[in-house]
Design a protein around this motif. Structure first.
Motif, PDB file in Angstrom:
ATOM      1  N   TYR A 270     -54.686 -12.747 168.440  1.00  0.00           N
ATOM      2  CA  TYR A 270     -54.441 -11.335 168.665  1.00  0.00           C
ATOM      3  C   TYR A 270     -54.211 -10.647 167.327  1.00  0.00           C
ATOM      4  O   TYR A 270     -53.724 -11.246 166.373  1.00  0.00           O
TER       5      TYR A 270
ATOM      6  N   GLN B 286     -52.227  -7.153 165.745  1.00  0.00           N
ATOM      7  CA  GLN B 286     -51.257  -6.104 166.038  1.00  0.00           C
ATOM      8  C   GLN B 286     -51.104  -5.210 164.827  1.00  0.00           C
ATOM      9  O   GLN B 286     -50.746  -5.664 163.741  1.00  0.00           O
TER      10      GLN B 286
ATOM     11  N   GLY C 105     -46.444  -0.725 164.897  1.00  0.00           N
ATOM     12  CA  GLY C 105     -46.074   0.193 165.963  1.00  0.00           C
ATOM     13  C   GLY C 105     -47.008   0.181 167.153  1.00  0.00           C
ATOM     14  O   GLY C 105     -46.887   1.042 168.034  1.00  0.00           O
ATOM     15  N   LYS C 106     -47.918  -0.759 167.185  1.00  0.00           N
ATOM     16  CA  LYS C 106     -48.903  -0.813 168.263  1.00  0.00           C
ATOM     17  C   LYS C 106     -48.762  -2.102 169.062  1.00  0.00           C
ATOM     18  O   LYS C 106     -47.985  -2.982 168.727  1.00  0.00           O
ATOM     19  N   SER C 107     -49.573  -2.170 170.117  1.00  0.00           N
ATOM     20  CA  SER C 107     -49.565  -3.356 170.959  1.00  0.00           C
ATOM     21  C   SER C 107     -50.528  -4.413 170.428  1.00  0.00           C
ATOM     22  O   SER C 107     -51.055  -4.299 169.326  1.00  0.00           O
ATOM     23  N   LEU C 108     -50.769  -5.414 171.230  1.00  0.00           N
ATOM     24  CA  LEU C 108     -51.613  -6.535 170.831  1.00  0.00           C
ATOM     25  C   LEU C 108     -53.055  -6.306 171.282  1.00  0.00           C
ATOM     26  O   LEU C 108     -53.308  -5.970 172.438  1.00  0.00           O
TER      27      LEU C 108
ATOM     28  N   SER D 119     -56.619  -8.180 171.821  1.00  0.00           N
ATOM     29  CA  SER D 119     -57.218  -9.505 171.928  1.00  0.00           C
ATOM     30  C   SER D 119     -58.426  -9.614 171.001  1.00  0.00           C
ATOM     31  O   SER D 119     -59.309  -8.759 171.004  1.00  0.00           O
TER      32      SER D 119
ATOM     33  N   PHE E  66     -51.676 -12.853 165.224  1.00  0.00           N
ATOM     34  CA  PHE E  66     -50.944 -13.892 165.941  1.00  0.00           C
ATOM     35  C   PHE E  66     -51.922 -14.865 166.586  1.00  0.00           C
ATOM     36  O   PHE E  66     -52.917 -14.443 167.181  1.00  0.00           O
TER      37      PHE E  66
ATOM     38  N   PHE F  11     -46.410 -17.860 171.155  1.00  0.00           N
ATOM     39  CA  PHE F  11     -47.007 -17.256 169.977  1.00  0.00           C
ATOM     40  C   PHE F  11     -46.514 -17.906 168.696  1.00  0.00           C
ATOM     41  O   PHE F  11     -45.352 -18.340 168.602  1.00  0.00           O
ATOM     42  N   GLY F  12     -47.381 -17.957 167.706  1.00  0.00           N
ATOM     43  CA  GLY F  12     -46.952 -18.263 166.361  1.00  0.00           C
ATOM     44  C   GLY F  12     -46.181 -17.077 165.790  1.00  0.00           C
ATOM     45  O   GLY F  12     -46.122 -16.008 166.396  1.00  0.00           O
ATOM     46  N   ALA F  13     -45.608 -17.283 164.608  1.00  0.00           N
ATOM     47  CA  ALA F  13     -44.759 -16.258 163.995  1.00  0.00           C
ATOM     48  C   ALA F  13     -45.551 -15.050 163.523  1.00  0.00           C
ATOM     49  O   ALA F  13     -44.982 -13.983 163.302  1.00  0.00           O
TER      50      ALA F  13
END
Lengths: 116, 112
Positions: free
Chosen positions: B35, B37, B40-43, B45, B88, B102-104
């Motif tokens: 993903y 990002q 301030g936004k979403s994920l 794909s 991510f 999720f990874g960091a």
């Protein structure tokens, strides 16, 4: 249309308030999710609904209460939250049963929650 | 306990250069997601990788999966500024079904 819609986009609430976050998708997806994302951290799963039934609860405190009124809607009811609950709350959905993996999981834009 | 490790966690690169982000995970899984990002936004794909040896490409990004090594890579070719974001990887735990861990995240900054 691969859209997951979340409302409100921003919410500020006091620790004694009751509020709800709403999520809607019209893709015919049968699995819906709530994730929580703290600043500069990855998202963490909270709840999974499959065919409108709760299938996973990741030991989330009871002050968070999910609800799935129908296959298109997912709510997260909030009550007596703490300041540390301030985060971005992401709704997501995917096609098919949550027991079947490999489908793309689509995320909404999220609801920014601040608890004061 | 499943661990998903990404490296590097921060990557600053010049436009036009190539680089690879690595994602290692500690349990058996053949479903891995990437993903993007923006702040301030979403994920968003990027890729879903479903089998050993899977390779997918979209524009300047190419992702691959080696389930035997429990490793996925996200390769960036000739980076451009617009690729600046946090990336991510996420692993799906089969026994739970569609539970993404999720990874960091890798913060990518592409400098002009």
């Amino acid at each position: 249309d691969t859209e997951v819609t979340q409302t409100p986009k921003h919410l500020v609430m006091g620790m004694t308030n009751k509020k709800s976050l709403k999520c809607e998708q019209h893709m015919g997806h049968r699995a819906m999710y709530w994730y929580k994302q703290k600043a500069k951290k990855p998202p963490e799963l909270m709840f999974v609904y499959s065919y409108e039934k709760l299938s996973i609860n990741e030991s989330v405190p009871s002050r968070f209460s999910p609800e799935c009124p129908n296959s298109s809607l997912l709510n997260l009811h909030l009550h007596a939250l703490q300041p540390e609950d301030s985060a971005l709350y992401l709704c997501a959905s995917s096609q098919g049963d949550a027991g079947f993996s490999g489908n793309t999981i689509y995320f909404g834009e999220g609801s920014w929650l601040t608890v004061v | 306990e499943l661990k998903v490790e990404q490296n590097p966690l921060f990557l600053s690169m010049q436009e036009g250069k190539n680089y690879t982000i690595y994602c290692n995970y500690s349990t058996t899984s053949d479903r891995l997601y990437w993903y993007r990002q923006d702040p301030g936004k979403s994920l968003e794909s990027l890729f879903v990788l479903l089998s050993n040896g899977a390779v997918k490409q979209e524009g300047r990004l190419m992702a691959s999966l080696d389930t035997k090594a429990r490793l996925s890579t996200l390769h960036i070719t000739a980076a451009v500024h617009d690729l600046s974001a946090t990336y991510f990887c996420a692993v799906d735990i089969r026994e739970y079904g569609n539970k993404l861990v999720f990874g960091a995240g890798t913060i990518l900054r592409v400098k002009s």
